[in-house]
Design an enzyme around this catalytic site. Structure first.
Site, PDB file in Angstrom:
ATOM      1  N   GLN A  77       9.486  15.636  10.667  1.00 42.82           N
ATOM      2  CA  GLN A  77       8.477  14.648  11.043  1.00 42.82           C
ATOM      3  C   GLN A  77       7.102  15.293  11.178  1.00 42.82           C
ATOM      4  OE1 GLN A  77       9.519  11.413  11.206  1.00 42.82           O
ATOM      5  NE2 GLN A  77       7.347  11.004  11.091  1.00 42.82           N
ATOM      6  N   HIS A 136       4.716  15.491   8.171  1.00 44.09           N
ATOM      7  CA  HIS A 136       4.081  14.280   7.644  1.00 44.09           C
ATOM      8  C   HIS A 136       2.570  14.349   7.750  1.00 44.09           C
ATOM      9  CE1 HIS A 136       6.680  11.155   6.125  1.00 44.09           C
ATOM     10  NE2 HIS A 136       7.563  11.389   7.063  1.00 44.09           N
ATOM     11  N   ASN A 168      -3.066   6.295   6.418  1.00 42.89           N
ATOM     12  CA  ASN A 168      -3.745   7.086   7.442  1.00 42.89           C
ATOM     13  C   ASN A 168      -4.500   6.167   8.404  1.00 42.89           C
ATOM     14  OD1 ASN A 168      -6.089   6.261   6.097  1.00 42.89           O
ATOM     15  ND2 ASN A 168      -6.338   8.191   5.018  1.00 42.89           N
ATOM     16  N   GLU A 175       3.546 -37.028  28.206  1.00 41.24           N
ATOM     17  CA  GLU A 175       2.528 -36.056  27.797  1.00 41.24           C
ATOM     18  C   GLU A 175       1.213 -36.757  27.446  1.00 41.24           C
ATOM     19  OE1 GLU A 175       4.917 -32.133  26.214  1.00 41.24           O
ATOM     20  OE2 GLU A 175       3.973 -33.439  24.712  1.00 41.24           O
ATOM     21  N   GLU A 216       9.331   5.574  16.891  1.00 44.51           N
ATOM     22  CA  GLU A 216       9.508   5.089  15.523  1.00 44.51           C
ATOM     23  C   GLU A 216      10.896   5.497  15.012  1.00 44.51           C
ATOM     24  OE1 GLU A 216       7.374   5.643  11.141  1.00 44.51           O
ATOM     25  OE2 GLU A 216       7.038   7.106  12.715  1.00 44.51           O
ATOM     26  N   HIS A 217      11.216   6.779  15.131  1.00 50.75           N
ATOM     27  CA  HIS A 217      12.534   7.302  14.765  1.00 50.75           C
ATOM     28  C   HIS A 217      13.193   7.891  16.004  1.00 50.75           C
ATOM     29  CE1 HIS A 217       9.954   7.851  11.116  1.00 50.75           C
ATOM     30  NE2 HIS A 217      10.997   7.322  10.509  1.00 50.75           N
ATOM     31  N   SER A 276       3.022   9.012  12.463  1.00 49.59           N
ATOM     32  CA  SER A 276       4.482   9.062  12.489  1.00 49.59           C
ATOM     33  C   SER A 276       4.979   9.801  13.727  1.00 49.59           C
ATOM     34  CB  SER A 276       5.012   9.766  11.242  1.00 49.59           C
ATOM     35  OG  SER A 276       4.690   9.024  10.100  1.00 49.59           O
ATOM     36  N   TYR A 315       0.854  -1.187   0.000  1.00 47.03           N
ATOM     37  CA  TYR A 315       0.000   0.000   0.000  1.00 47.03           C
ATOM     38  C   TYR A 315       0.889   1.236   0.000  1.00 47.03           C
ATOM     39  CZ  TYR A 315      -3.661   3.340   0.819  1.00 47.03           C
ATOM     40  OH  TYR A 315      -4.522   4.393   0.667  1.00 47.03           O
ATOM     41  N   GLN A 365     -10.934   0.430   1.043  1.00 52.85           N
ATOM     42  CA  GLN A 365     -11.362  -0.438  -0.054  1.00 52.85           C
ATOM     43  C   GLN A 365     -10.172  -1.128  -0.723  1.00 52.85           C
ATOM     44  OE1 GLN A 365     -11.726   2.848   0.110  1.00 52.85           O
ATOM     45  NE2 GLN A 365     -11.494   3.864  -1.863  1.00 52.85           N
ATOM     46  N   ASP A 368      14.656   8.005   5.495  1.00 54.97           N
ATOM     47  CA  ASP A 368      13.398   8.028   4.761  1.00 54.97           C
ATOM     48  C   ASP A 368      13.599   7.807   3.265  1.00 54.97           C
ATOM     49  OD1 ASP A 368      11.695   8.352   6.860  1.00 54.97           O
ATOM     50  OD2 ASP A 368      11.277  10.469   6.514  1.00 54.97           O
ATOM     51  N   HIS A 389       1.926 -40.493  19.326  1.00 55.22           N
ATOM     52  CA  HIS A 389       3.263 -39.970  19.045  1.00 55.22           C
ATOM     53  C   HIS A 389       4.310 -41.035  19.362  1.00 55.22           C
ATOM     54  CE1 HIS A 389       1.231 -36.122  18.870  1.00 55.22           C
ATOM     55  NE2 HIS A 389       2.361 -35.484  18.626  1.00 55.22           N
TER      56      HIS A 389
END
Length: 426
Positions: free
Chosen positions: A255, A258, A209, A410, A322-323, A233, A124, A186, A356, A415
């Site tokens: 940042q 963004h 988003n 067990e 994140e960063h 972000s 995506y 979608q 980035d 087995h």
């Protein structure tokens, strides 16, 4: 900026809470879209593309003619920049290939592991006010290196039904096998269920988003894997007296631009730099094209003053950014202490924007404190590791007492019997 000096544990916990996003409504919207796409396929995708993006699409797939047109629309300067960035990203991710993993036992058995690329992956790529063609590189290149056979990309169209030409050119250059002009929930639903046009995929990657993020979380409930949970972000800068206020402000703003829900935090043991950083923020904001977005994001910005670098690192590990940009003297000394971060940038000349775009590391990273448990995208995200074993009769005889004893205890006697019948076979 909201500033807290030497906060208590309770104050720090409150300060580092991410901006809240109500997900109940998003989940309901997502379920409705998923249900309709699952039932009617392309018709639902086109309906919601009109509803959200205000464009009627006859064909969802990007045609070869559209790819050729994009080729002619991109300046050579940008093409060369993409080529160079792609070379660094490819080299870094090539280095992540798994070395041979084998265990050989002289008693007569061996185990080893082989790698397979995930056959179908969905990428995506956001395409709104800031079309992120760089995200194409970060996802498609490791997918290609991993050997993914079908690399499906979805990205939203503009009001004329076109996709940003830089996104298309980068996709063709990086080996994306098919591209669809679909965005939002979608697009995720189409890749989850498959439609008359869009293939079903096995794992979905990429930022987006809050709608896309909610849809990716929903995809898990329908048996489709995702790269990681994600949110808005964020960047955390740790600075001391050796840092440059202009650089710090630039990193915070890079940042903040963004999105309005981005979060930026400055942590320092040197409160004397804060006024200079604030002045630089005002100066640089004045000429920033995305000023409105950055100003909105700065509402969530925070300055935290700790008594020393050790305290700053404690804040880092609790927040799990994140960063992380570590602008302190002797930064190498603190590398072993960093436990929770998506990607780390060291020193005054390592801006987050390098990661980035061009240095080679991946920019698709865990947010919302998920860096405490998740890695950013790397080659492993696009592969499966399959274990193999080969046991001789002598090897099974050697292992039999261990297997049968454990299975019996067990209470899994079938087995045990799977070994026993082989031992009794003449």
């Amino acid at each position: 900026m909201k500033t807290l000096i030497n906060p208590s544990e309770e104050q720090l916990a409150d300060l580092l809470v991410r901006p809240g996003i109500k997900t109940d409504d998003l989940e309901k919207i997502g379920r409705d879209i998923f249900t309709e796409v699952g039932k009617t396929g392309d018709a639902a995708v086109k309906k919601y593309t009109w509803y959200f993006d205000r464009v009627h699409l006859e064909n969802l797939r990007v045609s070869p003619e559209e790819l050729d047109k994009a080729e002619s629309m991109i300046r050579e300067e940008l093409k060369e920049a993409i080529r160079q960035a792609a070379g660094h990203i490819e080299a870094f991710h090539n280095g992540q290939k798994m070395k041979k993993c084998e265990y050989l036992n002289e008693a007569g058995f061996r185990c080893w592991m082989e790698v397979r690329g995930i056959e179908r992956v969905g990428l995506y790529i956001p395409g709104g006010s800031a079309p992120l063609f760089s995200s194409v590189l970060m996802q498609a290149i490791p997918a290609r290196i991993a050997g993914c056979r079908r690399i499906v990309m979805c990205t939203p169209p503009d009001r004329e039904g076109n996709v940003n030409p830089a996104i298309l050119w980068a996709a063709r250059y990086c080996g994306v096998t098919e591209i669809y002009k679909i965005g939002g929930m979608q697009a995720i639903a189409a890749m989850v269920f498959g439609t008359q046009t869009v293939p079903k995929v096995y794992k979905i990657f990429g930022p987006g988003n809050q709608y896309v993020t909610a849809a990716k979380q929903l995809a898990l409930q329908y048996g489709v894997a995702i790269d990681m949970p994600a949110g808005p972000s964020e960047v955390m800068v740790v600075a001391d007296e050796s840092s440059r206020p202009g650089f710090v402000a630039a990193d915070l703003l890079s940042q903040a631009e963004h999105g309005k829900d981005s979060q930026v935090i400055l942590v320092t043991c040197c409160p004397e730099i804060l006024p200079d950083v604030e002045r630089e923020l005002e100066r640089q904001l004045a000429v920033l094209p995305r000023r409105e977005v950055a100003v909105a994001a700065l509402q969530y910005a925070k300055f935290v003053v700790m008594p020393d670098i050790a305290g700053c690192i404690r804040v880092v590990n609790e927040y799990a950014p994140e960063h992380l940009i570590l602008c302190v003297a002797d930064y190498k000394k603190y590398i072993p202490d960093i436990q929770n971060a998506g990607s780390v940038f060291l020193g005054n000349y390592s801006p987050e924007s390098a990661g980035d775009y061009a240095s080679g590391t991946n920019h698709t990273l865990p947010t919302a404190a998920y860096a405490k448990a998740y890695s950013g995208i790397n080659l492993d995200a696009f592969i499966k590791k399959i274990a193999f074993q080969e046991i001789t009769a002598a090897g099974l005889k050697y292992l039999a007492p261990v297997i049968m004893t454990m299975a019996e205890n067990e209470q899994l006697l079938a087995h045990k019997n799977a070994v026993k019948v082989r031992m009794e076979d003449k």
